[in-house]
Motif scaffolding. Structure first.
Motif, PDB file in Angstrom:
ATOM      1  N   SER A 172     -18.952 -20.264 -57.142  1.00 26.17           N
ATOM      2  CA  SER A 172     -17.588 -19.733 -57.229  1.00 26.17           C
ATOM      3  C   SER A 172     -16.974 -20.053 -58.589  1.00 26.17           C
ATOM      4  O   SER A 172     -16.215 -19.258 -59.137  1.00 26.17           O
ATOM      5  CB  SER A 172     -16.715 -20.279 -56.101  1.00 26.17           C
ATOM      6  OG  SER A 172     -16.614 -21.676 -56.187  1.00 26.17           O
ATOM      7  N   ALA A 173     -17.311 -21.226 -59.166  1.00 29.33           N
ATOM      8  CA  ALA A 173     -16.819 -21.569 -60.505  1.00 29.33           C
ATOM      9  C   ALA A 173     -17.398 -20.611 -61.536  1.00 29.33           C
ATOM     10  O   ALA A 173     -16.707 -20.156 -62.453  1.00 29.33           O
ATOM     11  CB  ALA A 173     -17.200 -23.010 -60.854  1.00 29.33           C
ATOM     12  N   SER A 174     -18.667 -20.264 -61.392  1.00 29.18           N
ATOM     13  CA  SER A 174     -19.312 -19.325 -62.304  1.00 29.18           C
ATOM     14  C   SER A 174     -18.683 -17.936 -62.188  1.00 29.18           C
ATOM     15  O   SER A 174     -18.451 -17.251 -63.190  1.00 29.18           O
ATOM     16  CB  SER A 174     -20.804 -19.264 -61.989  1.00 29.18           C
ATOM     17  OG  SER A 174     -21.432 -18.272 -62.758  1.00 29.18           O
ATOM     18  N   THR A 175     -18.395 -17.508 -60.944  1.00 33.20           N
ATOM     19  CA  THR A 175     -17.767 -16.206 -60.721  1.00 33.20           C
ATOM     20  C   THR A 175     -16.374 -16.170 -61.354  1.00 33.20           C
ATOM     21  O   THR A 175     -16.003 -15.188 -62.014  1.00 33.20           O
ATOM     22  CB  THR A 175     -17.652 -15.913 -59.215  1.00 33.20           C
ATOM     23  OG1 THR A 175     -18.949 -15.967 -58.638  1.00 33.20           O
ATOM     24  CG2 THR A 175     -17.046 -14.555 -58.966  1.00 33.20           C
ATOM     25  N   LEU A 176     -15.622 -17.268 -61.138  1.00 30.79           N
ATOM     26  CA  LEU A 176     -14.286 -17.342 -61.698  1.00 30.79           C
ATOM     27  C   LEU A 176     -14.328 -17.312 -63.229  1.00 30.79           C
ATOM     28  O   LEU A 176     -13.552 -16.602 -63.870  1.00 30.79           O
ATOM     29  CB  LEU A 176     -13.602 -18.629 -61.218  1.00 30.79           C
ATOM     30  CG  LEU A 176     -12.136 -18.806 -61.607  1.00 30.79           C
ATOM     31  CD1 LEU A 176     -11.291 -17.663 -61.062  1.00 30.79           C
ATOM     32  CD2 LEU A 176     -11.627 -20.137 -61.092  1.00 30.79           C
ATOM     33  N   ARG A 177     -15.279 -18.070 -63.809  1.00 31.61           N
ATOM     34  CA  ARG A 177     -15.408 -18.089 -65.267  1.00 31.61           C
ATOM     35  C   ARG A 177     -15.774 -16.710 -65.803  1.00 31.61           C
ATOM     36  O   ARG A 177     -15.223 -16.245 -66.790  1.00 31.61           O
ATOM     37  CB  ARG A 177     -16.462 -19.123 -65.691  1.00 31.61           C
ATOM     38  CG  ARG A 177     -16.528 -19.304 -67.209  1.00 31.61           C
ATOM     39  CD  ARG A 177     -17.459 -20.413 -67.650  1.00 31.61           C
ATOM     40  NE  ARG A 177     -18.821 -20.123 -67.254  1.00 31.61           N
ATOM     41  CZ  ARG A 177     -19.552 -20.857 -66.427  1.00 31.61           C
ATOM     42  NH1 ARG A 177     -19.051 -21.955 -65.893  1.00 31.61           N
ATOM     43  NH2 ARG A 177     -20.794 -20.516 -66.122  1.00 31.61           N
ATOM     44  N   SER A 178     -16.672 -16.006 -65.128  1.00 30.81           N
ATOM     45  CA  SER A 178     -17.078 -14.674 -65.595  1.00 30.81           C
ATOM     46  C   SER A 178     -15.906 -13.685 -65.508  1.00 30.81           C
ATOM     47  O   SER A 178     -15.762 -12.807 -66.359  1.00 30.81           O
ATOM     48  CB  SER A 178     -18.281 -14.159 -64.813  1.00 30.81           C
ATOM     49  OG  SER A 178     -17.946 -13.938 -63.465  1.00 30.81           O
ATOM     50  N   ARG A 179     -15.042 -13.857 -64.490  1.00 35.25           N
ATOM     51  CA  ARG A 179     -13.853 -12.998 -64.407  1.00 35.25           C
ATOM     52  C   ARG A 179     -12.911 -13.268 -65.578  1.00 35.25           C
ATOM     53  O   ARG A 179     -12.369 -12.334 -66.173  1.00 35.25           O
ATOM     54  CB  ARG A 179     -13.104 -13.241 -63.092  1.00 35.25           C
ATOM     55  CG  ARG A 179     -13.758 -12.611 -61.894  1.00 35.25           C
ATOM     56  CD  ARG A 179     -12.913 -12.815 -60.668  1.00 35.25           C
ATOM     57  NE  ARG A 179     -13.615 -12.389 -59.473  1.00 35.25           N
ATOM     58  CZ  ARG A 179     -13.263 -12.713 -58.244  1.00 35.25           C
ATOM     59  NH1 ARG A 179     -12.218 -13.498 -58.050  1.00 35.25           N
ATOM     60  NH2 ARG A 179     -13.947 -12.281 -57.206  1.00 35.25           N
ATOM     61  N   TYR A 180     -12.699 -14.552 -65.894  1.00 38.94           N
ATOM     62  CA  TYR A 180     -11.847 -14.900 -67.022  1.00 38.94           C
ATOM     63  C   TYR A 180     -12.409 -14.343 -68.330  1.00 38.94           C
ATOM     64  O   TYR A 180     -11.670 -13.819 -69.165  1.00 38.94           O
ATOM     65  CB  TYR A 180     -11.694 -16.427 -67.142  1.00 38.94           C
ATOM     66  CG  TYR A 180     -10.662 -17.011 -66.199  1.00 38.94           C
ATOM     67  CD1 TYR A 180      -9.390 -16.449 -66.086  1.00 38.94           C
ATOM     68  CD2 TYR A 180     -10.958 -18.131 -65.433  1.00 38.94           C
ATOM     69  CE1 TYR A 180      -8.445 -16.988 -65.214  1.00 38.94           C
ATOM     70  CE2 TYR A 180     -10.014 -18.673 -64.559  1.00 38.94           C
ATOM     71  CZ  TYR A 180      -8.764 -18.091 -64.465  1.00 38.94           C
ATOM     72  OH  TYR A 180      -7.828 -18.627 -63.606  1.00 38.94           O
ATOM     73  N   VAL A 181     -13.697 -14.467 -68.499  1.00 42.02           N
ATOM     74  CA  VAL A 181     -14.347 -13.965 -69.714  1.00 42.02           C
ATOM     75  C   VAL A 181     -14.178 -12.445 -69.816  1.00 42.02           C
ATOM     76  O   VAL A 181     -13.839 -11.901 -70.874  1.00 42.02           O
ATOM     77  CB  VAL A 181     -15.844 -14.367 -69.750  1.00 42.02           C
ATOM     78  CG1 VAL A 181     -16.587 -13.619 -70.836  1.00 42.02           C
ATOM     79  CG2 VAL A 181     -15.982 -15.870 -69.950  1.00 42.02           C
ATOM     80  N   ALA A 182     -14.409 -11.741 -68.713  1.00 41.36           N
ATOM     81  CA  ALA A 182     -14.267 -10.281 -68.711  1.00 41.36           C
ATOM     82  C   ALA A 182     -12.829  -9.879 -69.007  1.00 41.36           C
ATOM     83  O   ALA A 182     -12.577  -8.950 -69.792  1.00 41.36           O
ATOM     84  CB  ALA A 182     -14.716  -9.715 -67.371  1.00 41.36           C
ATOM     85  N   GLN A 183     -11.864 -10.582 -68.403  1.00 36.36           N
ATOM     86  CA  GLN A 183     -10.449 -10.271 -68.641  1.00 36.36           C
ATOM     87  C   GLN A 183     -10.073 -10.539 -70.094  1.00 36.36           C
ATOM     88  O   GLN A 183      -9.387  -9.736 -70.729  1.00 36.36           O
ATOM     89  CB  GLN A 183      -9.556 -11.099 -67.705  1.00 36.36           C
ATOM     90  CG  GLN A 183      -8.077 -10.780 -67.832  1.00 36.36           C
ATOM     91  CD  GLN A 183      -7.742  -9.347 -67.460  1.00 36.36           C
ATOM     92  OE1 GLN A 183      -8.229  -8.841 -66.462  1.00 36.36           O
ATOM     93  NE2 GLN A 183      -6.919  -8.696 -68.268  1.00 36.36           N
ATOM     94  N   ALA A 184     -10.532 -11.679 -70.631  1.00 36.28           N
ATOM     95  CA  ALA A 184     -10.224 -12.020 -72.019  1.00 36.28           C
ATOM     96  C   ALA A 184     -10.835 -10.993 -72.974  1.00 36.28           C
ATOM     97  O   ALA A 184     -10.201 -10.584 -73.948  1.00 36.28           O
ATOM     98  CB  ALA A 184     -10.727 -13.419 -72.353  1.00 36.28           C
ATOM     99  N   ALA A 185     -12.062 -10.555 -72.702  1.00 37.90           N
ATOM    100  CA  ALA A 185     -12.714  -9.554 -73.552  1.00 37.90           C
ATOM    101  C   ALA A 185     -11.947  -8.233 -73.513  1.00 37.90           C
ATOM    102  O   ALA A 185     -11.741  -7.580 -74.541  1.00 37.90           O
ATOM    103  CB  ALA A 185     -14.164  -9.350 -73.110  1.00 37.90           C
ATOM    104  N   SER A 186     -11.503  -7.866 -72.319  1.00 37.04           N
ATOM    105  CA  SER A 186     -10.726  -6.631 -72.168  1.00 37.04           C
ATOM    106  C   SER A 186      -9.392  -6.730 -72.909  1.00 37.04           C
ATOM    107  O   SER A 186      -8.990  -5.803 -73.618  1.00 37.04           O
ATOM    108  CB  SER A 186     -10.491  -6.363 -70.680  1.00 37.04           C
ATOM    109  OG  SER A 186      -9.602  -5.293 -70.510  1.00 37.04           O
ATOM    110  N   ASP A 187      -8.705  -7.866 -72.747  1.00 41.41           N
ATOM    111  CA  ASP A 187      -7.431  -8.073 -73.435  1.00 41.41           C
ATOM    112  C   ASP A 187      -7.602  -8.070 -74.949  1.00 41.41           C
ATOM    113  O   ASP A 187      -6.770  -7.534 -75.685  1.00 41.41           O
ATOM    114  CB  ASP A 187      -6.784  -9.386 -72.990  1.00 41.41           C
ATOM    115  CG  ASP A 187      -6.292  -9.325 -71.540  1.00 41.41           C
ATOM    116  OD1 ASP A 187      -6.255  -8.220 -70.969  1.00 41.41           O
ATOM    117  OD2 ASP A 187      -5.967 -10.397 -70.989  1.00 41.41           O
TER     118      ASP A 187
END
Length: 198
Positions: free
Chosen positions: A5-20
């Protein structure tokens, strides 16, 4: 919290940051383009004001330079690039309003009276807005330029001049910009639409 779940959460943050980050860079590019257009308009307006001051003493329209007497710009093509003439026609309405409000001189009144008696070429922005008004769906600047060349063979603005003119109409609220993937498209703002969107 499990490692999955930590890995999933981190990947979501990374994807959001890349999009932003990509959106931020896109906005920076758009602002840079807009600043370039504004600087071009500033230079043009400054040139027009300098010309107005230079010919302020001319009360007789026959003594004005050919271009100011509504003669074809083609005769002056070697002296001024095509883009300059189109930009002049695009901002002539705005500049004349600013110049008139800034100072009203007898020469300015004479030029204004002379302009009323002559038939004027429609402004590039008005032509593009009319073309855009014939469609309900968004159009590319290239499509509008192609149609302009077809319907008005006497006008030959560069693609950059067409884009700059359209963007100035966007800034004035007459045209709306739409982004579809990597393309920028435009629609005409109908009367009443601008009031309701504010």
């Amino acid at each position: 919290m499990t490692s999955q779940s930590a890995s999933t959460l981190r990947s979501r943050y990374v994807a959001q940051a890349a999009s932003d980050l990509e959106e931020n860079r896109q906005q920076q590019r758009e602002l840079a383009e807009r600043i370039t257009v504004l600087k071009q308009e500033e230079a043009l307006l400054s040139d027009i004001l300098n010309l107005a001051e230079r010919y302020e003493g001319f009360a007789d329209a026959s003594r004005l330079p050919e271009q100011l007497q509504d003669k074809p710009v083609a005769a002056k093509a070697k002296q001024a690039p095509a883009g300059v003439a189109a930009r002049r026609s695009t901002s002539a309405k705005t500049t004349s309003a600013k110049t008139t409000s800034a100072k009203t001189t007898p020469a300015g009144q004479t030029a204004k009276a002379g302009a009323k008696g002559k038939s004027r070429r429609p402004l590039l922005g008005d032509l593009l807005a009319d073309l855009l008004g014939q469609y309900d769906e968004p159009r590319l600047a290239k499509e509008l330029r192609d149609e302009l060349l077809e319907k008005h063979p006497d006008r030959n603005p560069t693609p950059q001049v067409v884009r700059n003119t359209i963007e100035s109409l966007v800034a004035k609220g007459r045209i709306r910009r739409h982004k579809q993937q990597r393309s920028v498209m435009y629609t005409l703002v109908k009367r009443g639409e601008a009031d309701s969107s504010d």
